[in-house]
Structure formats: structure tokens, C-alpha cells
Design a protein around this motif. Structure first.
Motif, PDB file in Angstrom:
ATOM      1  N   LYS A  21      63.530  13.293  58.852  1.00  0.00           N
ATOM      2  CA  LYS A  21      63.207  12.978  59.741  1.00  0.00           C
ATOM      3  C   LYS A  21      62.388  13.063  60.096  1.00  0.00           C
ATOM      4  O   LYS A  21      61.010  11.926  60.901  1.00  0.00           O
ATOM      5  CB  LYS A  21      64.495  13.744  60.263  1.00  0.00           C
ATOM      6  CG  LYS A  21      64.115  12.471  62.254  1.00  0.00           C
ATOM      7  CD  LYS A  21      64.995  11.524  62.411  1.00  0.00           C
ATOM      8  CE  LYS A  21      65.411  11.011  63.584  1.00  0.00           C
ATOM      9  NZ  LYS A  21      65.575   9.646  63.786  1.00  0.00           N
ATOM     10  N   ASN A  22      60.803  14.467  59.589  1.00  0.00           N
ATOM     11  CA  ASN A  22      60.323  14.414  60.186  1.00  0.00           C
ATOM     12  C   ASN A  22      58.806  14.114  59.783  1.00  0.00           C
ATOM     13  O   ASN A  22      58.025  13.221  59.891  1.00  0.00           O
ATOM     14  CB  ASN A  22      60.466  16.610  60.215  1.00  0.00           C
ATOM     15  CG  ASN A  22      59.115  16.347  61.186  1.00  0.00           C
ATOM     16  OD1 ASN A  22      58.223  16.291  62.234  1.00  0.00           O
ATOM     17  ND2 ASN A  22      58.020  16.985  59.866  1.00  0.00           N
ATOM     18  N   GLU A  37      72.312  13.661  62.790  1.00  0.00           N
ATOM     19  CA  GLU A  37      71.413  12.132  62.417  1.00  0.00           C
ATOM     20  C   GLU A  37      70.251  12.512  62.052  1.00  0.00           C
ATOM     21  O   GLU A  37      69.466  11.646  61.521  1.00  0.00           O
ATOM     22  CB  GLU A  37      71.750  11.109  62.934  1.00  0.00           C
ATOM     23  CG  GLU A  37      71.262  11.118  64.284  1.00  0.00           C
ATOM     24  CD  GLU A  37      71.484  10.372  65.582  1.00  0.00           C
ATOM     25  OE1 GLU A  37      70.081  10.161  66.322  1.00  0.00           O
ATOM     26  OE2 GLU A  37      72.170  10.125  65.153  1.00  0.00           O
ATOM     27  N   ASN A  38      69.799  13.948  61.977  1.00  0.00           N
ATOM     28  CA  ASN A  38      68.744  14.444  62.219  1.00  0.00           C
ATOM     29  C   ASN A  38      68.502  15.082  60.936  1.00  0.00           C
ATOM     30  O   ASN A  38      69.498  15.874  60.821  1.00  0.00           O
ATOM     31  CB  ASN A  38      68.350  15.661  63.490  1.00  0.00           C
ATOM     32  CG  ASN A  38      67.542  13.917  64.158  1.00  0.00           C
ATOM     33  OD1 ASN A  38      68.092  12.976  64.214  1.00  0.00           O
ATOM     34  ND2 ASN A  38      67.932  14.499  65.476  1.00  0.00           N
ATOM     35  N   SER A  46      62.534  20.852  60.084  1.00  0.00           N
ATOM     36  CA  SER A  46      63.126  20.907  61.516  1.00  0.00           C
ATOM     37  C   SER A  46      62.518  21.304  62.934  1.00  0.00           C
ATOM     38  O   SER A  46      62.682  20.572  63.587  1.00  0.00           O
ATOM     39  CB  SER A  46      64.461  21.496  60.532  1.00  0.00           C
ATOM     40  OG  SER A  46      65.281  21.632  61.996  1.00  0.00           O
ATOM     41  N   TYR A  49      59.824  19.184  63.531  1.00  0.00           N
ATOM     42  CA  TYR A  49      60.387  17.998  64.403  1.00  0.00           C
ATOM     43  C   TYR A  49      60.440  18.246  65.974  1.00  0.00           C
ATOM     44  O   TYR A  49      60.410  17.664  67.226  1.00  0.00           O
ATOM     45  CB  TYR A  49      61.556  18.012  64.073  1.00  0.00           C
ATOM     46  CG  TYR A  49      61.936  15.943  64.077  1.00  0.00           C
ATOM     47  CD1 TYR A  49      61.649  14.729  64.610  1.00  0.00           C
ATOM     48  CD2 TYR A  49      63.483  16.583  64.859  1.00  0.00           C
ATOM     49  CE1 TYR A  49      62.302  13.273  65.168  1.00  0.00           C
ATOM     50  CE2 TYR A  49      64.068  15.282  65.772  1.00  0.00           C
ATOM     51  CZ  TYR A  49      63.360  14.070  65.854  1.00  0.00           C
ATOM     52  OH  TYR A  49      63.899  12.958  66.236  1.00  0.00           O
ATOM     53  N   THR A  50      62.380  19.468  66.237  1.00  0.00           N
ATOM     54  CA  THR A  50      62.348  19.934  67.319  1.00  0.00           C
ATOM     55  C   THR A  50      61.109  20.432  68.318  1.00  0.00           C
ATOM     56  O   THR A  50      61.568  19.569  69.271  1.00  0.00           O
ATOM     57  CB  THR A  50      63.138  21.281  67.318  1.00  0.00           C
ATOM     58  OG1 THR A  50      63.749  20.823  66.308  1.00  0.00           O
ATOM     59  CG2 THR A  50      63.873  21.815  68.481  1.00  0.00           C
TER      60      THR A  50
END
Length: 171
Positions: A21-22, A37-38, A46, A49-50
Motif C-alpha cells: 500500500k505504501n 485491506e492495507n 507500514s 504509510y501510517t
């Protein structure tokens, strides 16, 4: 499982190919490892992105909290935004819209590889992007190097507060 081959075959059948996702890197996970979903290829992606997408709370150093409290007392009528992420799409520690002035309070992590060279390079790259974004928007960005501060107290933070207040008063 009856054998290592049987376990390996089962494992391969239960694996899914996913994009991080990132960073969009392609990687595989088992169905049981996918919890949302991520999905991310590594812990670093992680966390990145967070941090980029969080909508609550901010990570403030003890020094930033002291300076924020004091600036609110010294300049009660001045709108000062703390840890704002909307101005240059990256967090500015202190931003004063009416003066178009921002401050970054940079500790040791911006100058030495405390968490490794890769992390230092990411921080420094982000610092350069932030500086360029401020320049593009006509924001005067002042970098306050606090890497020499060993113990954070109101007393040891006074010199950094004075630097900031002098710059604000100049405008």
C-alpha cells in the motif's frame, strides 16, 4: 502435515500476490496474514504509510511541548499552528500564517544515524522536500538545531525559545 512437501504445497496454494500500500512493491502473503485491506511489504512501509495518513494525534518531543506552551503565553494574540501537516503536505513544527514563517526543531535524529543510515537518509530527504515546499510557497523556514540538548527541561530549553521569539519579534 504428512511431509515437508505437503506443507510446502499447502503454503503455496494459500499465498496471495499483493501490492504494498505504501511503495507498490509486489510481495506474497498467506491468506491468514492479511488482516486488513492495507498490506505492506515491510514494517518500515507500514510505519511510513501510517505516519503520512494519520488523522489524530501528533508525535511531539518534550521540547516542542515546552516551546508551544511558552509561545502561547508570550504571543497570546498571534495565530500559531503547531505540528500542522496541511501547509506543505509535511509536518511543520511551528507555523505562523500571518508572518509566513515556519520553524523546524531538529534533534539528533536529523543529523546522526541513531536508527541506521537508511532512516537518517529518509529523514534528511524529507527535510529537503519540506524546505523546497516552503521555498515554493514563500514561507521563511528556520531550522533550529537542538541536537546538543541532552536533558530537556524548561531551563535547558530557554535558549531555543529565545531564538524563536527573537525571530518572531523581528517580523
Amino acid at each position: 502435515f504428512c511431509s515437508i512437501n505437503c506443507k510446502t504445497l499447502f503454503s503455496r496454494k494459500n499465498r496471495l500476490t499483493i501490492n504494498c500500500k505504501n511503495c507498490c512493491k509486489v510481495f506474497t502473503k498467506t491468506k491468514s496474514q492479511i488482516k486488513s485491506e492495507n498490506s505492506f511489504c515491510c514494517q518500515s512501509c507500514s510505519a511510513s504509510y501510517t505516519n503520512k495518513h494519520k488523522t489524530y494525534g501528533v508525535r511531539k518531543s518534550k521540547l516542542e511541548k515546552i516551546i508551544e506552551a511558552q509561545l502561547k503565553i508570550i504571543f497570546p494574540d498571534l495565530e500559531i499552528l503547531f505540528n500542522n501537516k496541511t501547509i506543505v503536505k509535511s509536518e511543520l513544527d511551528i507555523y505562523i500564517p500571518s508572518l509566513n514563517v515556519a520553524f523546524e526543531i531538529n534533534g539528533i535524529f536529523h543529523y546522526k544515524p541513531i536508527y541506521g543510515t537508511d532512516k537518517l537518509l529518509k529523514i534528511q530527504k524529507n527535510d529537503m522536500i519540506k524546505s523546497k515546499s516552503c521555498l515554493d510557497k514563500g514561507i521563511s523556514l528556520y531550522i533550529i538545531d537542538v541536537s546538543e540538548q541532552k536533558y530537556v527541561t524548561i531551563h535547558t530549553s530557554k535558549k531555543y525559545l529565545e531564538i524563536i521569539t527573537k525571530i518572531i519579534s523581528y517580523y
